[in-house]
Design an enzyme around this catalytic site. Sequence first.
Site, mmCIF file in Angstrom:
data_model
loop_
_atom_site.group_PDB
_atom_site.id
_atom_site.type_symbol
_atom_site.label_atom_id
_atom_site.label_comp_id
_atom_site.label_asym_id
_atom_site.label_seq_id
_atom_site.Cartn_x
_atom_site.Cartn_y
_atom_site.Cartn_z
ATOM 1 N N ASN A 42 -0.508 1.830 0.324
ATOM 2 C CA ASN A 42 -1.272 1.926 -0.545
ATOM 3 C C ASN A 42 -1.558 2.755 -1.074
ATOM 4 O OD1 ASN A 42 -2.231 1.138 1.729
ATOM 5 N ND2 ASN A 42 -3.376 -0.661 1.286
ATOM 6 N N GLU A 55 4.996 -0.979 -0.300
ATOM 7 C CA GLU A 55 6.419 -1.845 -0.645
ATOM 8 C C GLU A 55 6.737 -0.735 -1.796
ATOM 9 O OE1 GLU A 55 3.290 -3.584 -0.453
ATOM 10 O OE2 GLU A 55 4.177 -4.860 1.150
ATOM 11 N N CYS A 90 2.944 -9.076 -1.170
ATOM 12 C CA CYS A 90 1.993 -9.357 -2.270
ATOM 13 C C CYS A 90 3.535 -10.118 -3.418
ATOM 14 C CB CYS A 90 1.774 -8.738 -3.297
ATOM 15 S SG CYS A 90 1.992 -7.734 -4.690
#
Length: 140
Positions: A42, A55, A90
């Site tokens: 991230n 991701e 998410c």
Amino acid sequence: MRPEELLRCAEEAMQRAYAPYSGYFVGAALEAANGEVYTGCNIENASFSPTCCAERTAIFKAVSEGVREFRALAVVGGKEGEITGLFPPCGVCRQVLLEFCGKDFPIYLGEGGGKYKAVTLADLIPYAFTAGECMQNEGE
Ligand code: THU
């Protein structure tokens, strides 16, 4: 590649997280059909909304290199790089994965202590909006 090996790649990527605002370090490792592993962490931003999840970093790296077929994804995360439980993708990342990965696509969620949960993309995003729905009114 064994899930444990892919999770190990995700753990390495997690250590490269840039997360000065949340303190949550996340790592992802995406195994491509060609055998290559694309990792991501991230990357946060002072303005918050430009933050990119681990991701999406991984999948955008792969797609931008011309790679669009994938075998599996591993994800780990936790406060300051310590894995203390599941860190599932998410909703935005689930939708992005769906663009390139099938409903049975395997996702390994690291829990720490060498444990992980194996789920599919369909488990994470049931009743998904896909290209099929998007195109169904085409040509009318
Ligand atoms: N984050 C990810 O990297 N992946 C997810 O799927 C969930 C959230 C990151 C974004 C942000 O930097 C931090 O975790 C806290 O939300």
